[in-house]
Scaffold this motif. Sequence first.
Motif, short mmCIF file in Angstrom:
data_model
loop_
_atom_site.label_atom_id
_atom_site.label_comp_id
_atom_site.label_asym_id
_atom_site.label_seq_id
_atom_site.Cartn_x
_atom_site.Cartn_y
_atom_site.Cartn_z
N ASP A 1 -1.07 2.35 -11.49
CA ASP A 1 0.00 3.11 -10.64
C ASP A 1 -0.40 3.90 -9.69
O ASP A 1 -1.24 4.78 -9.55
N ASN A 2 -0.71 3.01 -8.43
CA ASN A 2 -1.43 3.81 -7.10
C ASN A 2 -0.67 4.94 -6.73
O ASN A 2 -1.19 5.68 -6.29
N GLN A 3 0.70 4.82 -6.63
CA GLN A 3 1.36 6.15 -6.12
C GLN A 3 1.01 7.40 -6.99
O GLN A 3 0.89 8.47 -6.50
N GLN A 4 0.86 7.19 -8.42
CA GLN A 4 0.70 8.39 -9.10
C GLN A 4 -0.55 8.90 -9.08
O GLN A 4 -1.17 10.10 -9.16
N THR A 5 -1.75 7.90 -8.67
CA THR A 5 -3.17 8.43 -8.55
C THR A 5 -3.07 8.97 -7.13
O THR A 5 -3.76 9.99 -7.19
N VAL A 6 -2.39 8.62 -6.20
CA VAL A 6 -2.19 9.30 -5.15
C VAL A 6 -1.66 10.76 -5.08
O VAL A 6 -2.27 11.85 -4.79
N LYS A 7 -0.68 10.83 -5.99
CA LYS A 7 -0.11 12.26 -6.27
C LYS A 7 -0.82 13.19 -7.05
O LYS A 7 -1.19 14.44 -6.77
N ARG A 8 -1.91 12.48 -7.85
CA ARG A 8 -2.91 13.28 -8.48
C ARG A 8 -3.86 13.67 -7.52
O ARG A 8 -4.43 15.17 -7.58
N GLN A 9 -4.32 12.94 -6.60
CA GLN A 9 -5.29 13.45 -5.54
C GLN A 9 -4.60 14.78 -4.81
O GLN A 9 -5.30 15.58 -4.53
N ASP B 1 8.77 8.11 -3.94
CA ASP B 1 9.93 7.03 -3.91
C ASP B 1 9.77 5.92 -4.82
O ASP B 1 8.61 5.38 -4.56
N PRO B 2 10.31 5.53 -5.86
CA PRO B 2 9.73 4.71 -6.74
C PRO B 2 10.32 3.32 -6.49
O PRO B 2 9.76 2.36 -7.02
N THR B 3 10.72 3.09 -5.50
CA THR B 3 11.16 1.61 -4.74
C THR B 3 9.74 0.79 -4.89
O THR B 3 9.03 1.14 -4.26
N CYS B 4 9.83 -0.51 -5.62
CA CYS B 4 8.61 -1.41 -5.56
C CYS B 4 8.74 -2.27 -4.29
O CYS B 4 10.00 -3.01 -4.38
N CYS C 1 0.93 -1.32 0.20
CA CYS C 1 0.10 0.04 -0.03
C CYS C 1 0.74 1.10 0.00
O CYS C 1 2.10 1.07 0.16
N VAL C 2 0.14 2.32 -0.38
CA VAL C 2 0.87 3.70 -0.46
C VAL C 2 0.92 4.38 0.90
O VAL C 2 -0.08 4.69 1.28
N HIS D 1 5.73 13.39 1.01
CA HIS D 1 6.42 12.44 0.67
C HIS D 1 5.49 11.02 0.26
O HIS D 1 5.11 10.38 1.40
N ILE D 2 5.51 10.62 -0.85
CA ILE D 2 4.76 9.32 -1.11
C ILE D 2 5.78 8.13 -1.08
O ILE D 2 6.73 8.34 -2.04
N GLY D 3 5.80 7.42 -0.14
CA GLY D 3 6.98 6.32 0.09
C GLY D 3 6.58 4.88 -0.80
O GLY D 3 5.80 4.85 -1.82
N PRO D 4 7.52 4.01 -0.67
CA PRO D 4 7.85 2.76 -1.27
C PRO D 4 6.35 2.06 -1.38
O PRO D 4 5.62 2.03 -0.24
N ALA D 5 6.10 1.51 -2.45
CA ALA D 5 4.76 0.63 -2.68
C ALA D 5 4.88 -0.10 -3.78
O ALA D 5 5.92 -0.19 -4.47
#
Length: 254
Positions: A201-209, A223-226, A110-111, A159-163
């Motif tokens: 891409d859940n991270q990018q969707t959260v960023k858009r929010q 953080d792009p770490t998978c 999860c993000v 900061h959106i962390g590893p997901a």
Amino acid sequence: MKTKMLMNNEKILAGITLKDPNEPEHNNMALHACKNPASILTNRKKLADFLQCELAQFVCAHQTHSANFHKVTLGDRGKGALQKETAIANTDALYTYEPNILLSVFTADCVPVLFFDETSGLTGVIHSGWPGTVKELTLKLFNHLIQVEQCNPMHIQVHIGPAISQRKFEVDEDVYRQFKNLGYADEFIDYNSKTRKYHIDNQQTVKRQCMIAGIPEDNIFIDPTCTFQNPNGFSYRENKQCGRHLSFIMRKSN
């Protein structure tokens, strides 16, 4: 203590714990997903020592993939730190203006979202699995902070962390439809015609929010770490018995 520090200056302490085979339960930090609670408390105590704070300063939530958030006060200090039963109930985001309170969120794919505003003293954490994302938890919280708490979105740093990555986040049409219905996630969705699966891409969707709420794109770091592919990551999709990362943020008192 295997930890990725995001910030550690005179004002803000923030980071995320990492998977570590040398620690009990591979450095799992979650009482709700463990084999031995004593091992988790050992890991948390090591983290507290590493961060030079006390476990009594931690605040944890009982995460339920909800769209609920909670304003943390001094009376919440220590909730969920030693027992999962005392965690703040049915909540997936925490924020506070109080110093010396370590807000925590647990993830394994999860993000995790950490945010702060040095001007107002605001700090916060969000747990946005895909259910939280389609419920727009991040957008709802930032709308609340901006409209009700009168926070200036220009001052909020995120900061959106590893997901789990888009490549590894494979879903069926039911989940795809929920992202599609958001109306702003289309560019973060791919379809694999061979497997008939969607990749989101859940991270990018959260960023858009965050951006829809009014936070400038330049204020948002990903953080792009998978967590699925990286050996330092806990991945629920890879292993249902896995541990959890703990993402944390605290404002230090002057």
